[in-house]
Design a protein around this motif. Structure first.
Motif, mmCIF file in Angstrom:
data_model
loop_
_atom_site.group_PDB
_atom_site.id
_atom_site.type_symbol
_atom_site.label_atom_id
_atom_site.label_comp_id
_atom_site.label_asym_id
_atom_site.label_seq_id
_atom_site.Cartn_x
_atom_site.Cartn_y
_atom_site.Cartn_z
ATOM 1 N N SER A 93 0.854 -1.185 0.000
ATOM 2 C CA SER A 93 0.000 0.000 0.000
ATOM 3 C C SER A 93 0.891 1.236 0.000
ATOM 4 N N ILE A 94 0.722 2.099 -1.000
ATOM 5 C CA ILE A 94 1.623 3.225 -1.234
ATOM 6 C C ILE A 94 0.966 4.535 -0.799
ATOM 7 N N HIS A 95 1.687 5.285 0.041
ATOM 8 C CA HIS A 95 1.166 6.542 0.578
ATOM 9 C C HIS A 95 2.271 7.586 0.660
ATOM 10 N N TYR A 96 1.850 8.845 0.860
ATOM 11 C CA TYR A 96 2.750 9.949 1.192
ATOM 12 C C TYR A 96 2.195 10.638 2.434
ATOM 13 N N ASP A 97 3.072 11.147 3.296
ATOM 14 C CA ASP A 97 2.710 11.553 4.652
ATOM 15 C C ASP A 97 2.503 13.051 4.777
ATOM 16 N N SER A 98 1.980 13.452 5.954
ATOM 17 C CA SER A 98 1.771 14.863 6.250
ATOM 18 C C SER A 98 1.705 15.043 7.763
ATOM 19 N N LYS B 212 1.762 18.572 10.930
ATOM 20 C CA LYS B 212 1.746 20.027 11.118
ATOM 21 C C LYS B 212 3.149 20.621 11.115
ATOM 22 N N ASP B 213 4.101 19.887 11.665
ATOM 23 C CA ASP B 213 5.497 20.348 11.696
ATOM 24 C C ASP B 213 6.095 20.192 10.301
ATOM 25 N N ARG B 214 6.315 21.310 9.616
ATOM 26 C CA ARG B 214 6.766 21.265 8.226
ATOM 27 C C ARG B 214 8.226 20.846 8.068
ATOM 28 N N SER B 215 8.950 20.720 9.182
ATOM 29 C CA SER B 215 10.347 20.317 9.082
ATOM 30 C C SER B 215 10.518 18.800 9.030
ATOM 31 N N VAL B 216 9.476 18.053 9.364
ATOM 32 C CA VAL B 216 9.559 16.595 9.407
ATOM 33 C C VAL B 216 9.654 16.044 7.988
ATOM 34 N N ARG B 217 10.528 15.052 7.800
ATOM 35 C CA ARG B 217 10.727 14.473 6.475
ATOM 36 C C ARG B 217 11.123 13.005 6.603
ATOM 37 N N GLY B 218 11.144 12.300 5.471
ATOM 38 C CA GLY B 218 11.646 10.938 5.465
ATOM 39 C C GLY B 218 10.606 9.881 5.129
ATOM 40 N N ILE B 219 11.086 8.629 5.103
ATOM 41 C CA ILE B 219 10.273 7.467 4.731
ATOM 42 C C ILE B 219 10.046 6.577 5.950
ATOM 43 N N THR B 220 8.805 6.133 6.112
ATOM 44 C CA THR B 220 8.445 5.199 7.179
ATOM 45 C C THR B 220 7.728 4.003 6.564
ATOM 46 N N SER B 221 8.035 2.816 7.060
ATOM 47 C CA SER B 221 7.381 1.598 6.563
ATOM 48 C C SER B 221 6.676 0.902 7.715
ATOM 49 N N TYR B 222 5.492 0.336 7.428
ATOM 50 C CA TYR B 222 4.651 -0.233 8.487
ATOM 51 C C TYR B 222 4.265 -1.683 8.187
ATOM 52 N N LEU C 206 2.681 -1.206 4.423
ATOM 53 C CA LEU C 206 2.234 0.130 4.029
ATOM 54 C C LEU C 206 3.435 1.055 4.072
ATOM 55 N N LEU C 207 3.663 1.784 2.973
ATOM 56 C CA LEU C 207 4.822 2.662 2.843
ATOM 57 C C LEU C 207 4.380 4.114 2.827
ATOM 58 N N GLU C 208 5.000 4.927 3.679
ATOM 59 C CA GLU C 208 4.834 6.385 3.635
ATOM 60 C C GLU C 208 6.126 6.931 3.036
ATOM 61 N N LEU C 209 6.069 7.377 1.786
ATOM 62 C CA LEU C 209 7.268 7.605 0.984
ATOM 63 C C LEU C 209 7.752 9.049 0.969
ATOM 64 N N GLY C 210 7.397 9.815 1.980
ATOM 65 C CA GLY C 210 7.867 11.195 2.064
ATOM 66 C C GLY C 210 6.756 12.107 2.566
ATOM 67 N N TYR C 211 7.131 13.308 2.999
ATOM 68 C CA TYR C 211 6.173 14.250 3.600
ATOM 69 C C TYR C 211 5.820 15.358 2.625
ATOM 70 N N LEU C 212 4.559 15.381 2.219
ATOM 71 C CA LEU C 212 4.073 16.457 1.357
ATOM 72 C C LEU C 212 3.907 17.750 2.152
#
Length: 517
Positions: free
Chosen positions: A417-422, A424-434, A479-485
């Protein structure tokens, strides 16, 4: 009153189902393109990515037929078969003749169903209404083919089934009888000595590639002609292989490993290619050759060519890293794709339709970029010989339960399952896998590690995640979160062609590594 209720109920049905099946969807068209190669030594690969093996190279100015493209790669027809090249190195001229995604089948064509309980749908999509089922062995009338779907006649009306489960026989085609073993090949078998050996429909390099066989496999030899051998490479399927890569067994004698090669040359396709003293990666390096250098082939030792150097000495080079001209066949070395062959992979682009997912600082919709990533990954995995299913291939809303059902119905070896993250803190970045179930964790770790390595993104780790698509399936799902929009810089990066290429490559490699274990 009853009539008003009936009319109201009918209107609700129309609104709910959107008139599915009322009319066939017009076939998408694309332009038949010719491309001209703009650089020397353009590598042709088995699939759309640098993780696929090189099967040959093209010279500047060569004209090729472009079969299809994605963001970064083009599938092309060359003199040595079909392969993929980097799109930036070909200039394209579009012809005036539009063609359909697949040649339309004749109305008189017939097809045979190859599985039990095959769903018959009202439209060419997994979301089309199921209007019936076929059983294995049933014959159908084929009307056309579009993308991954075959249009058939069902109860006098147009309907659709998946291409994967119907074997189409074109009008006028004749069933081939089993070849007879020639008198001088009775009892002769050949054992494959190359890591992977291409099977062709004709006994020459211009024959169409129809499959491959692996090192150590043995086959009855039916016929030999001009250094090619005819074998039954699959039950009922016959093809030709280069007999230099077969170790023949006849009356207890074995064919020697070293085979003399005449009238053949090879060209180096990588700078700094090692030429060695013997046919092994453990052998001493005696020279480093550069791209474009050409050598005469003296003999063949399994996957290695013995070549003649300018000083009259000989050396050995690995056959899978050079291109060959002449009678000698091209040695092929399987890449990561060999581990995905025949696996069933379900790709789930998150969100869709009325569900936009998150929205980036610059307005990027998560539902659009997840589909973009999934389609690139689909091409890669499909080229490896795997069975790939998308839970959606357009901007459609799919309930979570239906996504899980797709994985269960197809008995998926992996569900991604492919996703992109979000946040409130706009400095947060990176990839997380679940993952949710413990048995899903190794797949998550393998894909995560390879994706981080390819993209160089910040590593946010592999974590437990209580998500419906992971929790409610008994399949190997992640489930992959492939970066922070929500991070302005990361939003720009993850929507770039460079990132989409590297992230799809990383997921592909992670899958291959997992199935290799």
């Amino acid at each position: 009153m009853l009539k008003k209720r009936a009319v109201f109920f009918l209107i609700c049905l129309i609104l709910l189902f959107g008139g599915i099946g009322l009319a066939p969807v017009p076939a998408k068209t694309k332009q038949e393109n010719k491309g001209t190669v703009s650089t020397d030594g353009l590598r042709v690969r088995k699939g759309p990515g640098t993780d696929f093996q090189v099967i040959g190279s093209l010279d500047k100015g060569q004209v090729i037929t472009i079969l299809e493209t994605n963001e970064n790669w083009a599938k092309v027809q060359t003199s040595f078969g079909v392969g993929w090249v980097a799109k930036e190195y070909i200039s394209v001229q579009t012809s005036n003749n539009a063609i359909t995604d697949k040649p339309a089948a004749s109305k008189n064509n017939t097809g045979k169903i190859t599985v039990n309980s095959l769903n018959v749908r009202s439209s060419p999509s997994l979301h089309g209404s199921i209007i019936g089922k076929f059983q294995k062995g049933e014959e159908v009338t084929v009307l056309s083919q579009r993308g991954d779907w075959t249009e058939i006649s069902f109860s006098g009306k147009s309907a659709w089934v998946s291409n994967e489960y119907v074997l189409v026989e074109k009008k006028g085609s004749k069933k081939k009888s089993t070849p007879q073993v020639s008198s001088n090949h009775a009892g002769v078998t050949g054992t494959v000595t190359a890591t992977t050996l291409t099977v062709r429909d004709k006994g020459n390099l211009n024959g169409k590639i129809i499959g491959s066989v692996s090192k150590g496999e043995s086959f009855q030899i039916y016929e030999e002609k001009n250094n090619w051998a005819k074998i039954e490479w699959k039950p009922g399927k016959f093809g030709w292989v280069a007999n230099w890569f077969l170790k023949k067994t006849e009356s207890g004698s074995n064919r020697p490993d070293g085979i003399i090669v005449k009238n053949s040359t090879l060209t180096i396709i990588h700078n700094g290619t090692n030429l060695r003293k013997g046919p092994s990666i453990d052998s001493e390096i005696i020279y480093r050759a550069n791209q474009g250098e050409t050598f005469q082939i003296v003999s063949l030792h399994n996957d290695w060519y013995e070549i003649l150097l300018q000083n009259g000495a000989t050396a050995f080079v690995a056959g899978w890293i050079v291109s060959v001209k002449g009678n000698a066949p091209q040695v092929e070395k399987p890449g990561a794709e060999m581990y995905l062959k025949n696996k069933t992979i379900v790709l789930d682009p998150g969100h869709g339709g009325r569900d936009n997912g998150t929205t980036g600082i610059r307005g990027t919709l998560e539902k659009q970029v997840t589909l973009r990533t999934a389609k690139l990954l689909y091409k890669r995995i499909k080229a490896s010989g795997a069975n790939v299913i998308l839970t959606r291939n357009d901007d459609t809303y799919i309930p979570l339960s239906s996504r899980v059902s797709t994985a269960n119905y197809h008995n998926a070896d992996a569900f991604i399952s492919i996703h992109y993250d979000s946040i409130k803190d706009r400095s947060v970045r990176g990839i997380t896998s679940y993952y949710y179930h413990l048995f899903q964790k190794p797949l998550a770790e393998s894909v995560h590690s390879a994706t981080i390595s390819q993209t160089k993104m910040k590593d946010r780790g592999v974590r437990f995640g209580d998500y419906h698509v992971l929790r409610e399936t008994n399949k190997n799902a992640i489930l992959l979160e492939l970066g922070y929009l929500s991070n302005p810089a990361e939003e720009i990066f993850v929507t770039s062609g460079q990132y989409q290429e590297s992230v799809s490559s990383g997921i592909f490699q992670g899958l291959a590594r997992y199935f290799k274990q």
